[in-house]
Scaffold this motif. Structure first.
Motif, PDB file in Angstrom:
ATOM      1  N   GLU A 112       3.126   9.302 -17.937  1.00  8.54           N
ATOM      2  CA  GLU A 112       2.275   9.213 -16.742  1.00  8.54           C
ATOM      3  C   GLU A 112       0.983   9.985 -16.965  1.00  8.54           C
ATOM      4  O   GLU A 112       0.995  11.085 -17.527  1.00  8.54           O
ATOM      5  CB  GLU A 112       3.009   9.762 -15.512  1.00  8.54           C
ATOM      6  N   PHE A 113      -0.115   9.380 -16.502  1.00  8.21           N
ATOM      7  CA  PHE A 113      -1.431  10.009 -16.642  1.00  8.21           C
ATOM      8  C   PHE A 113      -2.089  10.092 -15.269  1.00  8.21           C
ATOM      9  O   PHE A 113      -2.110   9.108 -14.526  1.00  8.21           O
ATOM     10  CB  PHE A 113      -2.307   9.203 -17.599  1.00  8.21           C
ATOM     11  N   LYS A 114      -2.606  11.263 -14.953  1.00  9.03           N
ATOM     12  CA  LYS A 114      -3.299  11.465 -13.685  1.00  9.03           C
ATOM     13  C   LYS A 114      -4.784  11.170 -13.864  1.00  9.03           C
ATOM     14  O   LYS A 114      -5.528  11.962 -14.448  1.00  9.03           O
ATOM     15  CB  LYS A 114      -3.107  12.901 -13.200  1.00  9.03           C
ATOM     16  N   GLY A 115      -5.203  10.001 -13.397  1.00  9.60           N
ATOM     17  CA  GLY A 115      -6.598   9.604 -13.510  1.00  9.60           C
ATOM     18  C   GLY A 115      -6.898   8.932 -14.830  1.00  9.60           C
ATOM     19  O   GLY A 115      -6.314   9.264 -15.866  1.00  9.60           O
ATOM     20  N   ILE A 116      -7.825   7.982 -14.783  1.00  4.13           N
ATOM     21  CA  ILE A 116      -8.172   7.226 -15.992  1.00  4.13           C
ATOM     22  C   ILE A 116      -8.833   8.126 -17.027  1.00  4.13           C
ATOM     23  O   ILE A 116      -8.790   7.841 -18.238  1.00  4.13           O
ATOM     24  CB  ILE A 116      -9.110   6.047 -15.623  1.00  4.13           C
ATOM     25  N   GLN A 117      -9.424   9.250 -16.596  1.00  2.00           N
ATOM     26  CA  GLN A 117     -10.094  10.146 -17.528  1.00  2.00           C
ATOM     27  C   GLN A 117      -9.128  10.798 -18.511  1.00  2.00           C
ATOM     28  O   GLN A 117      -9.547  11.291 -19.570  1.00  2.00           O
ATOM     29  CB  GLN A 117     -10.881  11.222 -16.767  1.00  2.00           C
ATOM     30  N   SER A 118      -7.840  10.799 -18.207  1.00  2.00           N
ATOM     31  CA  SER A 118      -6.850  11.350 -19.135  1.00  2.00           C
ATOM     32  C   SER A 118      -6.238  10.284 -20.034  1.00  2.00           C
ATOM     33  O   SER A 118      -5.731  10.591 -21.112  1.00  2.00           O
ATOM     34  CB  SER A 118      -5.728  12.060 -18.361  1.00  2.00           C
ATOM     35  N   LEU A 119      -6.314   9.007 -19.629  1.00  2.00           N
ATOM     36  CA  LEU A 119      -5.728   7.915 -20.407  1.00  2.00           C
ATOM     37  C   LEU A 119      -6.745   7.241 -21.325  1.00  2.00           C
ATOM     38  O   LEU A 119      -6.454   6.959 -22.499  1.00  2.00           O
ATOM     39  CB  LEU A 119      -5.116   6.873 -19.458  1.00  2.00           C
ATOM     40  N   SER A 120      -7.936   6.989 -20.824  1.00  2.00           N
ATOM     41  CA  SER A 120      -8.931   6.220 -21.565  1.00  2.00           C
ATOM     42  C   SER A 120      -9.307   6.818 -22.921  1.00  2.00           C
ATOM     43  O   SER A 120      -9.343   6.102 -23.928  1.00  2.00           O
ATOM     44  CB  SER A 120     -10.188   6.036 -20.709  1.00  2.00           C
ATOM     45  N   PRO A 121      -9.597   8.135 -23.011  1.00  2.00           N
ATOM     46  CA  PRO A 121      -9.997   8.687 -24.319  1.00  2.00           C
ATOM     47  C   PRO A 121      -8.945   8.492 -25.401  1.00  2.00           C
ATOM     48  O   PRO A 121      -9.291   8.278 -26.578  1.00  2.00           O
ATOM     49  CB  PRO A 121     -10.208  10.176 -24.020  1.00  2.00           C
ATOM     50  N   ILE A 122      -7.674   8.544 -25.032  1.00  2.00           N
ATOM     51  CA  ILE A 122      -6.600   8.363 -26.014  1.00  2.00           C
ATOM     52  C   ILE A 122      -6.634   6.954 -26.587  1.00  2.00           C
ATOM     53  O   ILE A 122      -6.546   6.756 -27.809  1.00  2.00           O
ATOM     54  CB  ILE A 122      -5.228   8.647 -25.361  1.00  2.00           C
ATOM     55  N   SER A 140      -8.038  -3.025 -19.733  1.00  2.00           N
ATOM     56  CA  SER A 140      -6.918  -3.948 -19.643  1.00  2.00           C
ATOM     57  C   SER A 140      -5.593  -3.204 -19.482  1.00  2.00           C
ATOM     58  O   SER A 140      -4.738  -3.579 -18.669  1.00  2.00           O
ATOM     59  CB  SER A 140      -6.883  -4.839 -20.885  1.00  2.00           C
ATOM     60  N   ILE A 141      -5.414  -2.136 -20.253  1.00  2.00           N
ATOM     61  CA  ILE A 141      -4.184  -1.347 -20.160  1.00  2.00           C
ATOM     62  C   ILE A 141      -4.090  -0.650 -18.806  1.00  2.00           C
ATOM     63  O   ILE A 141      -3.043  -0.651 -18.151  1.00  2.00           O
ATOM     64  CB  ILE A 141      -4.129  -0.310 -21.309  1.00  2.00           C
ATOM     65  N   ALA A 142      -5.205  -0.054 -18.374  1.00  2.00           N
ATOM     66  CA  ALA A 142      -5.208   0.670 -17.105  1.00  2.00           C
ATOM     67  C   ALA A 142      -4.925  -0.258 -15.926  1.00  2.00           C
ATOM     68  O   ALA A 142      -4.207   0.114 -14.985  1.00  2.00           O
ATOM     69  CB  ALA A 142      -6.546   1.373 -16.915  1.00  2.00           C
ATOM     70  N   LYS A 143      -5.488  -1.460 -15.984  1.00  2.00           N
ATOM     71  CA  LYS A 143      -5.307  -2.409 -14.880  1.00  2.00           C
ATOM     72  C   LYS A 143      -3.836  -2.728 -14.647  1.00  2.00           C
ATOM     73  O   LYS A 143      -3.374  -2.824 -13.505  1.00  2.00           O
ATOM     74  CB  LYS A 143      -6.083  -3.691 -15.203  1.00  2.00           C
ATOM     75  N   LYS A 144      -3.093  -2.863 -15.741  1.00  2.00           N
ATOM     76  CA  LYS A 144      -1.682  -3.259 -15.630  1.00  2.00           C
ATOM     77  C   LYS A 144      -0.743  -2.075 -15.466  1.00  2.00           C
ATOM     78  O   LYS A 144       0.430  -2.267 -15.130  1.00  2.00           O
ATOM     79  CB  LYS A 144      -1.279  -4.062 -16.866  1.00  2.00           C
ATOM     80  N   SER A 145      -1.234  -0.873 -15.696  1.00  2.00           N
ATOM     81  CA  SER A 145      -0.346   0.291 -15.669  1.00  2.00           C
ATOM     82  C   SER A 145      -0.513   1.165 -14.437  1.00  2.00           C
ATOM     83  O   SER A 145       0.115   2.217 -14.328  1.00  2.00           O
ATOM     84  CB  SER A 145      -0.568   1.138 -16.929  1.00  2.00           C
ATOM     85  N   GLY A 146      -1.364   0.768 -13.507  1.00  2.00           N
ATOM     86  CA  GLY A 146      -1.568   1.566 -12.308  1.00  2.00           C
ATOM     87  C   GLY A 146      -0.334   1.611 -11.424  1.00  2.00           C
ATOM     88  O   GLY A 146       0.326   0.598 -11.191  1.00  2.00           O
TER      89      GLY A 146
END
Length: 526
Positions: free
Chosen positions: A61-71, A103-109
Motif C-alpha cells: 500500500e502506498f499513501k499518495g501517488i508521490q510515493s508510488l510513481s517514483p518507484i 496506468s498502474i495508479a488508475k487501476k490500483s486506487g
C-alpha cells in the motif's frame, strides 16, 4: 448581494482547495492482476522491469501517488538503460514511464476517494460551480442597468496583475504542467468523472477526459458572466452561446460517443494546422483502418482546411472560427475575458507577433510535409532529419508548452489571447486570407469618436483600434478575430462589424499638412 458573493467565494475556495489537494491524497495497492494486465496491454518484454515491480510495489500500500510513481518511473528507466547498454533493443519499453505510472495508479486506487466518487465530485466540481455562480449571478443587480461596465478594472488585484492574478497564474501554469508532464498525479481527479466517461465512451476516465470536462464546465460558468456583463449586446450573447455549443457538443460529447460506437476519436471542428497531428502516421493509419468513417474523417479534414476555412473567411472573416467555433477562442472569451486589457499594444509586440505566429505556421507546414513524405515513402528521415524527432519537438514546444502552459496559464498576466495572437498556426493561416481576400472589416465613424480609448484597451489582439477610429479608417488586420468587444464597449457606437464588397474595404486616410493640399483632388480620389 455582496454577502451572497462573499459566501460564493468561500464555497468556491473550499471546492478548489479540495480539488488542488487531491493529487497528493488517496491510497494505492498494486495487485498481481494489475501487473499482469499492464504487461499484456503494453507488450512489456523487460524481465528487469517486471522483477523490480514485483519486488518494490506488488501487494504493498502506498499513501499518495508521490510515493508510488517514483518507484515505477525509476524501475522502467533503469531497465531501459540496462537493455540499451546490452543492446537488447527488443526488450526496451518505449511507452512513456509517466504513462505507465498513470496506468498502474488508475487501476490500483483504493479507499475513500475511489469508493465515494459522487461525493468527491460534489466536494470539488460541485462546490466550485455553486460558489462561482453565487459570485457571478448577483452581478445582474450589482452592475445596474444594461450597458458598459468596466469601471475600476485597473483598481482590482484580480484584474490588474495584483496578488490574486498572480495566484491564478501560478495555479493555471501548475495545472497545465501537471497535466502534460505528470499525468499520474491526475489519477484521483479521473475517479471523480469515471461515471460520466463510462456513460459516454464506455471507458474509465483518463486525464484528458478530466481536462475536457473541466474545459466545458469552466466555459459554461464563465459564459454566465459573459451573458450578464454584455447583456446589452446581442452579438456577444449569440457569440458566447455559439462557442459554448461547439465546445460541449463537437469537442467533448461527439468524440466520446464516437469511441463508444467503435469509431475514431475526432473533433469535427478542429482544423489543420491547429490539429497539427492530423497527418501524423499513427493517425493516418488509424483512419485508414477504420473503414468508411475513417475515410470520411480524412476527407473532411482535408476539405475543412483547404476549402471550407478559406471560403468562410472570405465571406465572414476569421471571426467565424476564432470567435464563434474554436475551443481555444471559447476559453479565451469566457475564462480569459477579465484579463483582455493586458494585451500588449506596443509596436515591439506587433513585430514579435508577426514573426512568431508565422514562424509556427511555417514549422507546422514543413513538419507536415516531412510527415507525408515519410508516410508515402516509408522512410523515417527527410534530408537527414528524423521525422519523429521533429514531431516530438513541435508537440512539446508548441502543442504543450506554448498552447497550454503559456497560452492559458498566462491569461492573468499577458491577456487572454496569447496563444491565438502569437502562436496559433491556424490563426496565421486565417489571417492571410482575411487580410488580402475577405469581405470582413470593422467600419468606423470618426466624427462620433470621443477618443475614450475603451476600444484599444479591451482589444485582446493588441490592435490600437482608437487610432483607426479617430481617422475614420476601416479596421482590416490579419490578427483581428472579430470578437466585437471593441464595438460593445464603445459608448458612441463608432465601430461596426460588417461584411461588404471588397472594393473600398481598405480606406486609408491622408493626413492634411500645410496649405498646398488640393482638396478637390482629394475628394475625387474618394
Amino acid at each position: 448581494m455582496k454577502v451572497l458573493q462573499n459566501i460564493g467565494i468561500v464555497i468556491f475556495l473550499v471546492g478548489l482547495s479540495i480539488f488542488t489537494a487531491l493529487p497528493l491524497l488517496g491510497t494505492f495497492k498494486v495487485e498481481t492482476t494489475i501487473l499482469e494486465e499492464l504487461v499484456a496491454d503494453n507488450l512489456i518484454k523487460s524481465e528487469l522491469f517486471i522483477i523490480d515491480l514485483e519486488k518494490e510495489v506488488l501487494e504493498k500500500e502506498f499513501k499518495g501517488i508521490q510515493s508510488l510513481s517514483p518507484i515505477i518511473v525509476n524501475a522502467l528507466e533503469n531497465a531501459n538503460a540496462t537493455h540499451r547498454k546490452n543492446k537488447e533493443y527488443k526488450k526496451i519499453t518505449y511507452t512513456n514511464s509517466r504513462s505507465i505510472a498513470e496506468s498502474i495508479a488508475k487501476k490500483s486506487g483504493v479507499g475513500f476517494i475511489v469508493e465515494n466518487k459522487g461525493l468527491m465530485w460534489f466536494m470539488t466540481f460541485g462546490l466550485g460551480i455553486i460558489g462561482a455562480l453565487l459570485f457571478i449571478i448577483p452581478q445582474v443587480v450589482l452592475l445596474g442597468p444594461k450597458g458598459i461596465k468596466n469601471d475600476g478594472i485597473y483598481h482590482q488585484n484580480s484584474t490588474n496583475r495584483g496578488w490574486i492574478a498572480w495566484l491564478v497564474f501560478i495555479f493555471l501554469v501548475s495545472f497545465y504542467l501537471l497535466l502534460y508532464f505528470r499525468p499520474e498525479y491526475a489519477v484521483n481527479w479521473t475517479y471523480l468523472v469515471d461515471p460520466l466517461s463510462e456513460s459516454l465512451s464506455g471507458n474509465p476516465a483518463g486525464h484528458w477526459f478530466v481536462y475536457g470536462f473541466m474545459y466545458c464546465v469552466v466555459m459554461a460558468v464563465m459564459a454566465v458572466r459573459m451573458y450578464i456583463k454584455y447583456r446589452h449586446n446581442i452579438y456577444q450573447m449569440v457569440r458566447t452561446t455559439s462557442v459554448l455549443f461547439f465546445q460541449i457538443v463537437f469537442a467533448f460529447l461527439i468524440p466520446e460517443i464516437m469511441v463508444r460506437l467503435q469509431m475514431p476519436y475526432y473533433d469535427f471542428k478542429n482544423a489543420f494546422p491547429l490539429d497539427y497531428d492530423f497527418f501524423f502516421q499513427w493517425n493516418l493509419k488509424t483512419l485508414l483502418n477504420s473503414g468508411g468513417i475513417g475515410i470520411f474523417i480524412l476527407f473532411w479534414g482535408v476539405i475543412l482546411t483547404l476549402v471550407i476555412v478559406p471560403v468562410m473567411v472570405y465571406f465572414f472573416g476569421k471571426r467565424w472560427y476564432c470567435s464563434w467555433v474554436c475551443g481555444c477562442g471559447g476559453l479565451a472569451e469566457t475564462l480569459g475575458d477579465p484579463y483582455r486589457q493586458h494585451s500588449d499594444k506596443s509596436l515591439f509586440a506587433w513585430k514579435v507577433e508577426r514573426w512568431l505566429v508565422h514562424g509556427v505556421l511555417l514549422f507546422a507546414v514543413v513538419m507536415t510535409g516531412m510527415t507525408l513524405y515519410s508516410f508515402f515513402s516509408e522512410t523515417g528521415t527527410v534530408l537527414g532529419l528524423k521525422t519523429q524527432s521533429v514531431q516530438n519537438v513541435y508537440s512539446l514546444a508548441v502543442g504543450s508548452i506554448f498552447a497550454g502552459v503559456i497560452g492559458t496559464g498566462f491569461y492573468p498576466i499577458f491577456g487572454n489571447r496569447v496563444w491565438c495572437r502569437f502562436g496559433c498556426p491556424l490563426a496565421a493561416y486565417l489571417g492571410f486570407v482575411q487580410r488580402f481576400k475577405s469581405r470582413f472589416r470593422i467600419t468606423t465613424n470618426g466624427g462620433q469618436c470621443i477618443s475614450c480609448g475603451n476600444c484599444s484597451t479591451y482589444c485582446e489582439m493588441g490592435i490600437d483600434v482608437r487610432a483607426y477610429a479617430q481617422k475614420g479608417e476601416n479596421i482590416v488586420r490579419s490578427s483581428c478575430v472579430g470578437c466585437g468587444v471593441c464595438s460593445a464597449v464603445c459608448p458612441r457606437g463608432v465601430l461596426k462589424l460588417e461584411n461588404g464588397p471588397e472594393k473600398g474595404r481598405i480606406n486609408p486616410t491622408e493626413v492634411l499638412l500645410g496649405n498646398d493640399v488640393n482638396l478637390i483632388d482629394l475628394v475625387n480620389k474618394k
